[in-house]
Design a protein around this motif. Structure first.
Motif, PDB file in Angstrom:
ATOM      1  N   UNK A  91       0.836  -1.202   0.000  1.00 40.86           N
ATOM      2  CA  UNK A  91       0.000   0.000   0.000  1.00 40.86           C
ATOM      3  C   UNK A  91       0.873   1.255   0.000  1.00 40.86           C
ATOM      4  N   UNK A  92       1.928   1.266   0.795  1.00 38.80           N
ATOM      5  CA  UNK A  92       2.828   2.416   0.827  1.00 38.80           C
ATOM      6  C   UNK A  92       3.463   2.640  -0.546  1.00 38.80           C
ATOM      7  N   UNK A  93       3.850   1.559  -1.214  1.00 35.45           N
ATOM      8  CA  UNK A  93       4.432   1.695  -2.552  1.00 35.45           C
ATOM      9  C   UNK A  93       3.425   2.276  -3.536  1.00 35.45           C
ATOM     10  N   UNK A  94       2.180   1.780  -3.499  1.00 36.51           N
ATOM     11  CA  UNK A  94       1.145   2.282  -4.403  1.00 36.51           C
ATOM     12  C   UNK A  94       0.830   3.749  -4.109  1.00 36.51           C
ATOM     13  N   UNK A  95       0.670   4.073  -2.838  1.00 38.27           N
ATOM     14  CA  UNK A  95       0.332   5.451  -2.464  1.00 38.27           C
ATOM     15  C   UNK A  95       1.479   6.409  -2.786  1.00 38.27           C
ATOM     16  N   UNK A  96       2.712   5.935  -2.666  1.00 39.13           N
ATOM     17  CA  UNK A  96       3.860   6.775  -3.000  1.00 39.13           C
ATOM     18  C   UNK A  96       3.869   7.117  -4.480  1.00 39.13           C
ATOM     19  N   UNK A 235      -8.997  -7.576   5.947  1.00 37.13           N
ATOM     20  CA  UNK A 235      -9.032  -6.375   6.781  1.00 37.13           C
ATOM     21  C   UNK A 235      -7.622  -5.816   6.899  1.00 37.13           C
ATOM     22  N   UNK A 236      -7.516  -4.503   6.800  1.00 35.61           N
ATOM     23  CA  UNK A 236      -6.200  -3.866   6.877  1.00 35.61           C
ATOM     24  C   UNK A 236      -6.309  -2.605   7.726  1.00 35.61           C
ATOM     25  N   UNK A 237      -5.433  -2.495   8.708  1.00 34.08           N
ATOM     26  CA  UNK A 237      -5.359  -1.306   9.554  1.00 34.08           C
ATOM     27  C   UNK A 237      -4.210  -0.436   9.068  1.00 34.08           C
ATOM     28  N   UNK A 238      -4.531   0.761   8.574  1.00 37.66           N
ATOM     29  CA  UNK A 238      -3.492   1.691   8.141  1.00 37.66           C
ATOM     30  C   UNK A 238      -2.738   2.169   9.389  1.00 37.66           C
ATOM     31  N   UNK A 239      -1.430   1.914   9.480  1.00 34.82           N
ATOM     32  CA  UNK A 239      -0.692   2.217  10.713  1.00 34.82           C
ATOM     33  C   UNK A 239      -0.670   3.717  11.031  1.00 34.82           C
ATOM     34  N   UNK A 240      -0.710   4.017  12.308  1.00 40.61           N
ATOM     35  CA  UNK A 240      -0.596   5.409  12.740  1.00 40.61           C
ATOM     36  C   UNK A 240       0.864   5.819  12.926  1.00 40.61           C
ATOM     37  N   UNK A 241       1.750   4.850  12.975  1.00 36.75           N
ATOM     38  CA  UNK A 241       3.182   5.137  13.128  1.00 36.75           C
ATOM     39  C   UNK A 241       3.724   5.622  11.788  1.00 36.75           C
ATOM     40  N   UNK A 242       4.237   6.829  11.753  1.00 40.27           N
ATOM     41  CA  UNK A 242       4.652   7.428  10.482  1.00 40.27           C
ATOM     42  C   UNK A 242       5.864   6.733   9.873  1.00 40.27           C
ATOM     43  N   UNK A 243       6.650   6.041  10.694  1.00 40.35           N
ATOM     44  CA  UNK A 243       7.774   5.282  10.135  1.00 40.35           C
ATOM     45  C   UNK A 243       7.268   4.123   9.274  1.00 40.35           C
ATOM     46  N   UNK A 244       6.062   3.643   9.572  1.00 42.34           N
ATOM     47  CA  UNK A 244       5.477   2.548   8.804  1.00 42.34           C
ATOM     48  C   UNK A 244       4.587   3.070   7.681  1.00 42.34           C
ATOM     49  N   UNK A 245       3.856   4.139   7.972  1.00 45.61           N
ATOM     50  CA  UNK A 245       2.932   4.700   6.985  1.00 45.61           C
ATOM     51  C   UNK A 245       3.055   6.224   7.042  1.00 45.61           C
ATOM     52  N   UNK A 246       3.833   6.810   6.114  1.00 46.18           N
ATOM     53  CA  UNK A 246       4.090   8.259   6.155  1.00 46.18           C
ATOM     54  C   UNK A 246       2.804   9.083   6.171  1.00 46.18           C
ATOM     55  N   UNK A 247       2.790  10.108   6.983  1.00 46.84           N
ATOM     56  CA  UNK A 247       1.575  10.904   7.162  1.00 46.84           C
ATOM     57  C   UNK A 247       1.122  11.578   5.877  1.00 46.84           C
ATOM     58  N   UNK A 248       2.058  11.901   4.974  1.00 43.67           N
ATOM     59  CA  UNK A 248       1.650  12.584   3.736  1.00 43.67           C
ATOM     60  C   UNK A 248       0.888  11.661   2.787  1.00 43.67           C
ATOM     61  N   UNK A 249       0.881  10.353   3.083  1.00 46.26           N
ATOM     62  CA  UNK A 249       0.133   9.409   2.237  1.00 46.26           C
ATOM     63  C   UNK A 249      -1.282   9.178   2.754  1.00 46.26           C
ATOM     64  N   UNK A 250      -1.594   9.699   3.934  1.00 44.00           N
ATOM     65  CA  UNK A 250      -2.916   9.450   4.512  1.00 44.00           C
ATOM     66  C   UNK A 250      -4.037  10.015   3.649  1.00 44.00           C
ATOM     67  N   UNK A 251      -3.756  11.039   2.843  1.00 49.46           N
ATOM     68  CA  UNK A 251      -4.815  11.636   2.028  1.00 49.46           C
ATOM     69  C   UNK A 251      -5.319  10.704   0.929  1.00 49.46           C
ATOM     70  N   UNK A 252      -4.626   9.591   0.699  1.00 46.98           N
ATOM     71  CA  UNK A 252      -5.076   8.632  -0.306  1.00 46.98           C
ATOM     72  C   UNK A 252      -5.872   7.476   0.299  1.00 46.98           C
ATOM     73  N   UNK A 253      -6.029   7.473   1.613  1.00 45.03           N
ATOM     74  CA  UNK A 253      -6.851   6.436   2.254  1.00 45.03           C
ATOM     75  C   UNK A 253      -8.310   6.712   1.911  1.00 45.03           C
ATOM     76  N   UNK A 254      -8.993   5.787   1.245  1.00 48.31           N
ATOM     77  CA  UNK A 254     -10.356   6.062   0.753  1.00 48.31           C
ATOM     78  C   UNK A 254     -11.441   5.779   1.794  1.00 48.31           C
ATOM     79  N   UNK A 255     -11.160   6.152   3.029  1.00 51.89           N
ATOM     80  CA  UNK A 255     -12.096   5.895   4.130  1.00 51.89           C
ATOM     81  C   UNK A 255     -12.095   7.060   5.105  1.00 51.89           C
TER      82      UNK A 255
END
Length: 332
Positions: A91-96, A235-255
């Protein structure tokens, strides 16, 4: 000659190892099916990892046996962690990629129209995605539109994240209120996706969440009883830890969450910024394939599997798994 690698891979979930894995969990049917689904997801995600390291989208039989040993060597919690981590990496690769595309940047925080997103891969700036999704007439007669995957050479391996389920997320703390839950019904178009943790994702609000061109999982058709599903929901939980899921990618979460989080909700989502669901391929996909999933509707919610309460067109792919998913009795 022995079975082809493709056929061998398709039989993974039918093997003696799967039956052996089932045996410790027979006392809790619903919990059993969640563990089986996590186990299957872990196996096909191993196929994806192998594809990325070897360039071969279909592993040979010896490699598949190695995947079994690796997954069987993990506890149930470790299997779940592996599935979450592996999906998160994809997901991080796709969102990047989306983040770096000027065509996507212009959307910003805007919302999208389903049909527009389903055809937006005609834009050259989105061609860097490893695949594209298109909505067009389904190959199932009278099924309306379906979702098709294309834009790649050769094959896409099992375990590839191919779509996201968009919509408003209702947490367990919301739907435990019977009045609140009844307000979400009826769901005539089957747009409510239920996670094992009782969170519901309502795709009827897909036009009210941030844009993402691969968030078309709610438009994927049911496979029926005679067609094998080629994708599975996880089921997938988008991590809140920015080292795992950068905060600038959160805008692509479709939820988005349906309600501001209460203290209980914050505890429930302590380690994730959003609860979601993804579709991963459970067999190799070819250019132009239509995606099919098992809707796995509750066969006992209206009496029995032949009840007129279920859609007239609906034919269960696997009744036993549907019963286990919803905590029913699988004995004949």
């Amino acid at each position: 000659p022995g079975p082809s690698p493709m056929n061998y891979l398709k039989r993974m979930s039918q093997s003696h190892l799967m039956r052996k894995f089932l045996s410790p969990f027979v006392e809790n049917p619903s919990g059993t099916q969640e563990k089986v689904d996590i186990y299957r997801a872990a196996l096909v995600l191993k196929c994806y990892e192998s594809w990325k390291s070897t360039g071969k989208p279909i592993p040979v039989e010896d490699e598949v046996e190695m995947f079994y040993k690796e997954v069987n060597g993990l506890s149930g919690d470790k299997q779940k962690d592996y599935v979450q981590d592996s999906i998160n990496n994809q997901v991080v690769q796709l969102f990047s990629i989306l983040h770096n595309q000027e065509e996507i940047k212009k959307f910003g925080k805007k919302y999208f129209d389903v049909e527009e997103v389903g055809h937006c891969h005609s834009n050259e700036s989105l061609k860097k995605l490893p695949f594209s999704l298109t909505c067009k007439q389904s190959t199932i007669p009278n099924a309306g539109q379906g979702v098709f995957i294309s834009g790649f050479d050769n094959l896409i391996a099992s375990g590839t994240v191919v779509s996201l389920y968009p919509g408003i997320v209702h947490l367990k703390e919301n739907i435990r209120d019977s009045t609140y839950f009844r307000s979400l019904l009826p769901d005539d178009n089957l747009m409510l996706m239920a996670r094992y943790d009782c969170a519901l994702i309502d795709a009827r609000a897909a036009n009210k969440v941030p844009v993402n061109p691969i968030a078309l999982a709610h438009l994927v058709n049911h496979c029926g009883k005679d067609r094998r599903p080629n994708v599975m929901a996880v089921s997938f939980d988008y991590p809140s830890v920015t080292d795992l899921f950068p905060s600038h990618l959160q805008r692509f979460i479709p939820n988005q969450y349906a309600q501001p989080l209460s203290l209980l909700g914050k505890l429930e989502t302590a380690f994730c910024c959003m609860k979601g669901s993804v579709l991963i391929s459970c067999q190799p996909l070819e250019e132009g394939d239509e995606l099919f999933m098992d809707y796995r509707l509750n066969p006992t919610s209206h009496g029995d599997v032949n009840s007129t309460g279920l859609p007239a067109w609906y034919e269960p792919y696997d009744v036993d798994e549907a019963l286990m998913r919803w905590g029913g009795n699988t004995e004949q």
